[in-house]
Design a protein around this motif. Structure first.
Motif, PDB file in Angstrom:
ATOM      1  N   LYS A  55       0.668  -1.325   0.078  1.00  0.00           N
ATOM      2  CA  LYS A  55       0.335   0.276   0.199  1.00  0.00           C
ATOM      3  C   LYS A  55       1.050   1.107   0.183  1.00  0.00           C
ATOM      4  O   LYS A  55       0.629   2.812  -0.810  1.00  0.00           O
ATOM      5  N   THR A  56       1.811   1.240   0.678  1.00  0.00           N
ATOM      6  CA  THR A  56       2.717   2.551   0.664  1.00  0.00           C
ATOM      7  C   THR A  56       3.315   3.395  -0.953  1.00  0.00           C
ATOM      8  O   THR A  56       2.829   4.533  -0.675  1.00  0.00           O
ATOM      9  N   ASP A  57       3.640   2.497  -1.853  1.00  0.00           N
ATOM     10  CA  ASP A  57       4.173   3.138  -2.538  1.00  0.00           C
ATOM     11  C   ASP A  57       3.822   2.636  -3.564  1.00  0.00           C
ATOM     12  O   ASP A  57       3.223   3.354  -5.148  1.00  0.00           O
ATOM     13  N   SER A  58       2.351   1.451  -3.699  1.00  0.00           N
ATOM     14  CA  SER A  58       1.657   1.800  -5.317  1.00  0.00           C
ATOM     15  C   SER A  58       0.932   2.435  -5.563  1.00  0.00           C
ATOM     16  O   SER A  58       0.207   3.263  -5.123  1.00  0.00           O
ATOM     17  N   ARG A  83      -4.196   6.257   0.641  1.00  0.00           N
ATOM     18  CA  ARG A  83      -5.180   7.798   1.213  1.00  0.00           C
ATOM     19  C   ARG A  83      -4.994   8.107   2.155  1.00  0.00           C
ATOM     20  O   ARG A  83      -4.773   7.490   3.804  1.00  0.00           O
ATOM     21  N   TYR A  84      -5.162   9.025   2.941  1.00  0.00           N
ATOM     22  CA  TYR A  84      -5.388   9.190   4.400  1.00  0.00           C
ATOM     23  C   TYR A  84      -6.365   8.559   4.860  1.00  0.00           C
ATOM     24  O   TYR A  84      -6.796   9.173   6.703  1.00  0.00           O
ATOM     25  N   ASP A  85      -7.687   7.948   4.700  1.00  0.00           N
ATOM     26  CA  ASP A  85      -8.468   7.621   5.274  1.00  0.00           C
ATOM     27  C   ASP A  85      -8.484   6.024   4.558  1.00  0.00           C
ATOM     28  O   ASP A  85      -9.439   5.445   4.361  1.00  0.00           O
ATOM     29  N   ARG A  86      -7.484   5.475   4.263  1.00  0.00           N
ATOM     30  CA  ARG A  86      -7.194   4.109   4.315  1.00  0.00           C
ATOM     31  C   ARG A  86      -7.728   3.796   3.049  1.00  0.00           C
ATOM     32  O   ARG A  86      -7.896   2.041   2.742  1.00  0.00           O
ATOM     33  N   SER A  87      -7.385   4.253   1.989  1.00  0.00           N
ATOM     34  CA  SER A  87      -8.166   3.994   0.834  1.00  0.00           C
ATOM     35  C   SER A  87      -8.014   4.309  -0.064  1.00  0.00           C
ATOM     36  O   SER A  87      -6.571   4.950  -0.249  1.00  0.00           O
ATOM     37  N   PHE A  88      -8.202   3.039  -1.381  1.00  0.00           N
ATOM     38  CA  PHE A  88      -7.615   4.142  -3.183  1.00  0.00           C
ATOM     39  C   PHE A  88      -8.281   4.225  -3.733  1.00  0.00           C
ATOM     40  O   PHE A  88      -8.397   4.318  -4.515  1.00  0.00           O
ATOM     41  N   LYS A  89      -9.212   4.932  -2.861  1.00  0.00           N
ATOM     42  CA  LYS A  89     -10.539   5.795  -4.194  1.00  0.00           C
ATOM     43  C   LYS A  89      -9.506   6.410  -5.005  1.00  0.00           C
ATOM     44  O   LYS A  89      -8.392   7.327  -4.370  1.00  0.00           O
TER      45      LYS A  89
END
Length: 389
Positions: A55-58, A83-89
């Motif tokens: 999740k960090t760099d993708s 993101r800030y909301d723990r999603s990849f939206k």
């Protein structure tokens, strides 16, 4: 975003004035500790520990450029990142209209990327960087990615080189995570600019920007949730961020010729709120390309200056305020080395090792800190595949 890609690609095939490009990174990172969580920058809610995470760099991104007239262009860029909301939206990173009344003058308006730190506007385009990610000790304090506003850029010849200048003004976007809350920075006015000189293999930039925060950090809500402690009115005033202004100064030098690449970046950040600390940071990086492989080595650092603690006569209130202020401290350096392999056209594989050494009080660059056990030392291992299309 997939549907948008195919629609945009169909239009690009039919209209030569319309083009679509994309970029992405498949990354994996882990550290050797779970006392803190390593993040790419402060816009991420959670980070990497001693287990591998992607999740960090993708990231995946798509950019469309449409030249609607000889002097007019429309640009839109959408990306999906952690993101800030723990999603990849997916989100729209850029969406602006560009007007070029002369070859050396451009005006843009809309949603613009922040670029007053050198290379800041391309921070998520991993293929454009020699390293796996931009050095955090320099970029951690810059979690702003775009503004709603306008800018003006001018280029003029100067001797054997070119001088470029840009000024901008706009309202910031986004949120910055704080524990399980978010600091809303939306509509906070931001302004600044840079002056740059480029001649041959050398590029030099000096920049300045400031932001006036429209809202306070959600410290009161976090303390209420985590320890059932209510900040007093005096504490809230002492720790207020609303209406304060943060100033960003930076200087960057880049050399790129033949097999050699080198960079030196410095910054100074002056905070207006007592909750955050003034800081100095920077990095030096050098790489040498041989064939399709470029090994590189670098060093980065960040130091912040602790603020004077309040003395109100209430020991508990003073202790809580001091505890909150400790979260803003940074005092560390990072030695990193790695290798980039341009394995195919528009595809690069990278491997990198970072060795972080600092004070156990250096908490600001991380998430989910375990203060009693964190000793300020950490090894970070990263692998990535960057591509553009």
């Amino acid at each position: 975003m997939v549907g948008l890609f195919f629609s945009a690609q169909a239009l690009a095939d039919a209209d030569p004035s319309f083009s679509v490009q994309g970029f992405g990174t498949l990354g994996a990172v882990r550290s050797d500790t779970d006392d803190v969580e390593f993040v790419r920058d402060l816009s991420q809610a959670r980070g990497a520990t001693n287990e591998w995470t992607a999740k960090t760099d993708s990231v995946i991104g798509l950019q469309a450029n449409w030249r609607i007239a000889p002097k007019w262009q429309v640009v839109a860029q959408g990306i999906s990142r952690y993101r800030y909301d723990r999603s990849f939206k997916p989100e729209m990173a850029w969406a602006f209209v560009k007007y070029e009344p002369a070859p050396n003058l451009s005006l843009r308006a809309g949603r613009l990327g922040t670029e007053f730190f050198m290379q800041a506007d391309s921070r998520w385009v991993g293929y454009s960087f020699l390293t796996v990610r931009p050095p955090g000790d320099f970029f951690w304090y810059l979690p702003f990615y775009s503004i709603h506003g306008a800018d003006v850029a001018l280029s003029v010849p100067a001797g054997e080189g070119i001088v470029r200048g840009k000024v901008f003004y706009g309202l910031s976007r986004g949120k910055i995570p704080l524990a399980d809350e978010q600091w809303e920075i939306k509509a906070s006015p931001m302004q600044g600019g840079y002056l740059e000189y480029q001649a041959g293999a050398w590029q030099l930039r000096a920049s300045y920007a400031n932001i006036r925060f429209k809202r306070d950090l959600p410290i009161a809500r976090v303390l209420k949730q985590e320890s059932n402690y209510d900040l007093t009115a005096d504490q809230q005033r002492f720790l207020a961020a609303k209406g304060t202004r943060t100033h960003y100064y930076s200087l960057g030098v880049v050399y790129d010729r033949g097999p050699w690449q080198a960079q030196l970046m410095l910054n100074h950040i002056r905070q207006g709120t007592r909750t955050l600390e003034d800081s100095d940071g920077g990095y030096a990086l050098i790489g040498y390309r041989t064939g399709q492989v470029t090994p590189y080595v670098g060093y980065s650092w960040v130091r912040s200056k602790a603020r004077e603690k309040p003395v109100t006569g209430d020991p508990l209130a003073d202790a809580v305020t001091a505890y909150v202020m400790q979260d803003a401290h940074s005092e560390q350096n990072t030695r990193f080395l790695g290798m980039r392999w341009d394995v195919a056209r528009n595809v690069a594989l990278k491997a990198q090792w970072d060795r972080v050494q600092g004070s156990s009080s250096s908490l600001f660059p991380y998430r989910r800190d375990d203060r009693p056990n964190w000793d300020g030392r950490m090894d970070v291992f990263s692998l990535s595949m960057d591509f553009v299309f």
